[in-house]
Write a protein that holds these residues in place. Structure first.
Motif, mmCIF file in Angstrom:
data_model
loop_
_atom_site.group_PDB
_atom_site.id
_atom_site.type_symbol
_atom_site.label_atom_id
_atom_site.label_comp_id
_atom_site.label_asym_id
_atom_site.label_seq_id
_atom_site.Cartn_x
_atom_site.Cartn_y
_atom_site.Cartn_z
ATOM 1 N N MET A 33 0.836 -1.250 0.108
ATOM 2 C CA MET A 33 -0.036 0.031 0.174
ATOM 3 C C MET A 33 0.839 1.373 -0.009
ATOM 4 S SD MET A 33 -2.717 1.597 0.127
ATOM 5 C CE MET A 33 -3.974 0.478 0.144
ATOM 6 N N LEU A 35 1.571 4.693 0.099
ATOM 7 C CA LEU A 35 1.008 6.189 0.486
ATOM 8 C C LEU A 35 1.801 7.271 -0.349
ATOM 9 C CD1 LEU A 35 0.035 5.769 4.217
ATOM 10 C CD2 LEU A 35 -1.641 5.690 1.989
ATOM 11 N N ILE A 100 2.682 0.620 5.006
ATOM 12 C CA ILE A 100 1.905 2.012 5.046
ATOM 13 C C ILE A 100 2.819 3.012 5.798
ATOM 14 C CG2 ILE A 100 -0.071 3.263 6.459
ATOM 15 C CD1 ILE A 100 -1.512 0.637 5.716
ATOM 16 N N LEU A 101 3.502 2.526 6.800
ATOM 17 C CA LEU A 101 4.249 3.538 7.533
ATOM 18 C C LEU A 101 5.428 3.954 6.757
ATOM 19 C CD1 LEU A 101 4.105 1.840 11.001
ATOM 20 C CD2 LEU A 101 2.866 3.709 10.337
ATOM 21 N N ALA A 102 6.311 3.178 6.214
ATOM 22 C CA ALA A 102 7.423 3.117 5.484
ATOM 23 C C ALA A 102 7.042 4.484 4.287
ATOM 24 C CB ALA A 102 8.153 2.042 5.010
ATOM 25 N N PHE A 104 4.542 6.251 3.985
ATOM 26 C CA PHE A 104 4.050 7.519 4.766
ATOM 27 C C PHE A 104 5.227 8.233 4.913
ATOM 28 C CE2 PHE A 104 1.608 9.746 8.100
ATOM 29 C CZ PHE A 104 0.869 10.465 7.345
ATOM 30 N N GLY A 105 6.516 7.891 5.440
ATOM 31 C CA GLY A 105 7.758 8.598 5.669
ATOM 32 C C GLY A 105 8.224 8.939 4.215
ATOM 33 N N LEU A 106 8.241 8.145 3.183
ATOM 34 C CA LEU A 106 8.570 8.377 1.867
ATOM 35 C C LEU A 106 7.910 9.737 1.488
ATOM 36 C CD1 LEU A 106 10.680 7.515 -0.316
ATOM 37 C CD2 LEU A 106 8.699 6.218 -1.134
ATOM 38 N N LEU A 107 6.797 9.541 1.557
ATOM 39 C CA LEU A 107 5.655 10.810 1.212
ATOM 40 C C LEU A 107 6.542 12.242 1.665
ATOM 41 C CD1 LEU A 107 1.793 10.671 1.966
ATOM 42 C CD2 LEU A 107 3.150 12.817 2.115
ATOM 43 N N PHE A 108 6.649 11.994 2.764
ATOM 44 C CA PHE A 108 6.895 13.528 3.401
ATOM 45 C C PHE A 108 8.406 13.739 2.919
ATOM 46 C CE2 PHE A 108 3.546 12.975 6.048
ATOM 47 C CZ PHE A 108 3.310 14.514 6.555
ATOM 48 N N VAL A 221 -0.939 14.050 -2.208
ATOM 49 C CA VAL A 221 -1.864 13.367 -1.384
ATOM 50 C C VAL A 221 -3.278 13.006 -1.889
ATOM 51 C CG1 VAL A 221 -2.837 13.334 0.954
ATOM 52 C CG2 VAL A 221 -0.488 14.264 0.641
ATOM 53 N N THR A 224 -3.106 10.649 -4.501
ATOM 54 C CA THR A 224 -3.082 9.048 -3.691
ATOM 55 C C THR A 224 -4.554 8.610 -3.432
ATOM 56 O OG1 THR A 224 -0.951 9.667 -3.138
ATOM 57 C CG2 THR A 224 -1.940 7.616 -2.082
ATOM 58 N N MET A 225 -4.991 9.464 -2.818
ATOM 59 C CA MET A 225 -6.217 9.328 -2.144
ATOM 60 C C MET A 225 -7.294 8.746 -3.265
ATOM 61 S SD MET A 225 -8.314 11.430 0.390
ATOM 62 C CE MET A 225 -9.373 12.352 -0.988
ATOM 63 N N LEU A 228 -6.508 5.475 -4.884
ATOM 64 C CA LEU A 228 -6.816 4.454 -3.680
ATOM 65 C C LEU A 228 -8.436 4.178 -4.140
ATOM 66 C CD1 LEU A 228 -4.804 5.229 -0.704
ATOM 67 C CD2 LEU A 228 -4.648 3.004 -2.124
ATOM 68 N N ILE B 111 -7.134 4.185 4.345
ATOM 69 C CA ILE B 111 -7.486 5.039 3.065
ATOM 70 C C ILE B 111 -8.410 6.084 3.557
ATOM 71 C CG2 ILE B 111 -8.343 4.765 0.980
ATOM 72 C CD1 ILE B 111 -7.577 2.226 0.840
ATOM 73 N N PHE B 114 -6.850 8.527 5.547
ATOM 74 C CA PHE B 114 -5.923 9.272 5.112
ATOM 75 C C PHE B 114 -6.528 10.502 4.352
ATOM 76 C CE2 PHE B 114 -3.326 9.263 0.986
ATOM 77 C CZ PHE B 114 -2.161 9.924 1.684
ATOM 78 N N PHE B 233 1.003 13.314 11.183
ATOM 79 C CA PHE B 233 2.494 12.399 11.181
ATOM 80 C C PHE B 233 3.139 12.511 12.384
ATOM 81 C CE2 PHE B 233 6.615 12.736 9.147
ATOM 82 C CZ PHE B 233 6.525 11.705 8.582
ATOM 83 N N SER B 273 10.524 18.805 6.568
ATOM 84 C CA SER B 273 9.937 17.560 6.044
ATOM 85 C C SER B 273 10.514 16.411 5.548
ATOM 86 C CB SER B 273 8.613 17.965 5.402
ATOM 87 O OG SER B 273 8.981 18.113 4.009
ATOM 88 N N GLY B 277 10.656 12.866 7.218
ATOM 89 C CA GLY B 277 10.247 11.608 6.607
ATOM 90 C C GLY B 277 11.489 10.609 6.771
ATOM 91 N N PHE B 280 11.252 8.927 10.275
ATOM 92 C CA PHE B 280 9.994 7.983 10.209
ATOM 93 C C PHE B 280 10.639 6.754 9.674
ATOM 94 C CE2 PHE B 280 6.208 6.407 9.128
ATOM 95 C CZ PHE B 280 5.381 6.896 10.060
ATOM 96 N N ILE B 281 11.110 6.836 8.401
ATOM 97 C CA ILE B 281 11.580 5.169 7.892
ATOM 98 C C ILE B 281 12.488 4.898 8.710
ATOM 99 C CG2 ILE B 281 12.622 4.437 5.787
ATOM 100 C CD1 ILE B 281 11.627 6.825 4.215
ATOM 101 N N VAL B 284 10.821 3.012 11.640
ATOM 102 C CA VAL B 284 10.004 1.859 11.081
ATOM 103 C C VAL B 284 10.890 0.760 10.743
ATOM 104 C CG1 VAL B 284 8.741 0.966 9.105
ATOM 105 C CG2 VAL B 284 8.219 3.249 10.053
#
Lengths: 290, 312
Positions: A33, A35, A100-102, A104-108, A221, A224-225, A228, B111, B114, B233, B273, B277, B280-281, B284
């Motif tokens: 998934m 994001l 999803i979490l990873a 989501f980080g990539l998104l930012f 964003v 993506t939404m 989806l 979703i 989101f 976030f 940001s 990010g 965050f990665i 995870v």
């Protein structure tokens, strides 16, 4: 007025269908998934914008450049970032949460890079900005071109997946990931290729979008939404479902924007999404899965 | 004996935190306010997402609802009533979201949440432009920063107590089973959808209240400000760093990360940001179960080697 709206809706719907096909490949076959998908789209839009405004390069050439770039980028992201997560996770649910979490980080990260390079302003450039007469309605040529490109790319992908051995292997992995290796399919490779192919489609979608729409570094964003929602409407992994759901969504959005209010398009999209969730969670065309 | 000591320690800690405004300057107080807000948000997030494993990306949707309720109603209604209405609206939205998604697999929930903040942001913008005619609102309330801080602190403590209590109650046990295996949970007679819905509603109501209480701090409120996705976030990453399944996890994650983010946004505003990010990665990848589990694991390993050393 009506014909203009109809065509504008088809154009938007065609674009949604195109980007949703990429996402349905990534989620349906690779089970990721993603994001950050919309950020891949917008990054390609920025590429087309930068090439067009600085070097006066035709967006059609940017399209040819963006597709392989999107492919390579997604291939690397999968190999470097997502593959270790896939290897680590014991259950499908754990993988879902991790991915999803990873992403989501990539998104930012991607959004931050784009903000740094281009700022947060609305961006657009002029390309084929003249009217074409269709059934008495004047339609911008860039929109028509976008529709043709979306249909051609989407159709090409459909043929690729249904008519070639390679596409059949991908679909086999989508249907039965654990049985595919039994018939000699390298599931890992198929999954990675599907993810990369999805990224290439996202990049194509981004260039197509940039031809006729304004965008900002943070609009990813929303794409993506919507992608989806289209994927779920059409049924996960179902390409024709994504095509028709994308067209429906684009038409609804354009008609709401024209006849009700442009501020309520997202509300309309969400209303459809809510209806789908309540009545047909497996998608409009999907059979009940699992 | 140990219990009494723990209780005494906690009471001292709370007393120290409550008296902080008397010792701090305006900047320090602002920092403590933000900290109290994020600790509460992260704890509320973990209240639902920790045991169930559902990743909610809608934190800022509820925070924004709370803030906007205060902005819209504080001039016509008394403050406590406004807070109550805000909590009610947050609860209602949570019930709609939960009822339509929590019966399905977790992805639908992700979703839906989101895009929820973006949806509400557009709806509020639409309403403000077409009905009231102005986009921004000013909040003039006679509430001092100290009062905001105390309210947030109280809400944070209530949230922690609630989590502690839920962890020991039947519903907490049911949640643990759901998180481990939904099929087993349904076979032993747990009403899965209702349990998840209840928890999500409680967590969302607390988030709405955080937004409502913090609103007077901002003075000027606008959809783009209160529905800033970075808040969702940050909450998520804080709860994850500490460990969402632990009682003290979100708190332990929120304190260092909040201070780090303050420092980052002051020193690297343009790369903010990107750094977020990447961090965050990294979390995870390196600490999938949170810092607390990691420390315990290391601790356990160290002890085991000690034991074996003693035995041989």
């Amino acid at each position: 007025m009506f014909v203009t709206t109809l065509i504008a809706g088809l154009v938007l719907g065609g674009t949604y269908a195109l980007v949703a096909m990429g996402l349905t490949l990534q989620y349906g076959i690779s089970r990721i998934m993603n994001l950050a998908y919309g950020e891949t789209i917008i990054a390609a839009s920025f590429l087309a914008y930068a090439l067009s405004s600085s070097f006066n390069i035709n967006p059609l050439i940017s399209l040819v450049l963006a597709a392989p770039l999107g492919f390579v980028f997604s291939y690397l992201i999968y190999g470097l970032m997502l593959r270790p997560l896939v290897a680590r996770s014991k259950t499908a649910m754990a993988l879902e949460i991790d991915s999803i979490l990873a992403t989501f980080g990539l998104l930012f990260v991607i959004q931050g890079v784009m903000l740094l390079m281009f700022g947060g302003n609305y961006i657009s450039y002029s390309y084929m900005n003249f009217g074409v007469d269709i059934f008495g309605a004047s339609v911008a040529a860039n929109r028509l071109l976008a529709l043709v490109l979306a249909l051609a790319l989407g159709g090409g992908l459909y043929l690729l997946l249904t008519r070639t051995l390679w596409g059949t292997a991908l679909r086999a992995v989508a249907v039965a990931p654990s049985s595919a290796p039994l018939v000699g399919i390298d599931a890992n490779r198929a999954v990675r290729l599907a993810f990369a192919l999805g990224g290439a489609l996202a990049a194509c979608g981004g260039v197509v979008i940039s031809m006729y729409q304004t965008f900002t570094a943070t609009t990813g964003v929303v794409f993506t939404m919507k992608a989806l929602i289209v994927v779920i409407m059409g049924g996960v992994g179902n390409l024709l479902g994504a095509l028709s759901a994308g067209l429906i969504l684009g038409l609804v959005e354009t008609f709401v924007a024209t006849y009700v209010s442009p501020g309520l398009t997202l509300a309309a999209v969400y209303l459809i999404f809510l209806g789908i969730l309540l009545w047909r969670p497996s998608g409009l065309f999907g059979k009940a899965r699992r | 004996m140990k219990r009494i000591a723990t209780a005494a320690g906690l009471i001292t800690l709370v007393a120290a935190l409550a008296s902080a405004p008397f010792f701090l300057d305006a900047y320090g107080l602002g920092l403590m306010m933000g900290l109290a807000g994020y600790v509460t948000l992260a704890t509320a997030w973990a209240l639902f997402s920790g045991p169930t494993g559902y990743v909610s990306l809608a934190t800022v949707a509820f925070v924004g609802i709370g803030a906007y309720c205060v902005a819209a109603l504080s001039e016509v209604l008394p403050y406590p009533l406004v807070l109550l209405i805000a909590a009610g609206i947050g609860l209602a939205v949570a019930l709609v979201v939960g009822l339509s998604t929590l019966r399905l697999s977790g992805v639908y929930f992700v979703i839906f949440t989101f895009g929820l903040a973006e949806l509400i942001r557009q709806l509020v913008t639409f309403y403000e432009i077409n009905v009231t005619g102005t986009l921004g609102r000013y909040i003039f309330l006679g509430i001092t920063p100290e009062q905001i801080y105390w309210q947030l602190l109280a809400l944070g403590i209530v949230t922690m107590l609630l989590r502690w209590w839920i962890g020991r109650s039947r519903i907490g046990l049911a949640l643990k089973v759901i998180g481990d295996d939904e099929v087993v949970a349904s076979h032993v007679g747990i009403d899965i959808a209702r349990t998840k819905l209840a928890l999500f509603a409680i967590s969302a109501t607390i988030m709405t209240l955080v937004g409502a209480i913090q609103a007077p701090r901002w003075t000027y409120v606008e959809p783009a400000i209160v529905f800033n996705p970075t808040v969702s976030f940050l909450t998520l990453i804080m709860a994850l760093l500490g460990g969402a399944t632990r009682l003290w996890g979100p708190l332990l994650g929120a304190v260092p990360l909040f201070l780090l983010f303050e420092w980052l946004s002051a020193n690297f505003p343009n790369h903010y940001s990107i750094l977020l990010g990447l961090l965050f990665i990294l979390i995870v990848f390196a600490l999938p179960k949170g810092v607390l589990s990691f420390i315990e694991q290391m601790w356990g390993k160290a002890h085991r080697t000690d034991d074996s050393g003693a035995r041989s």
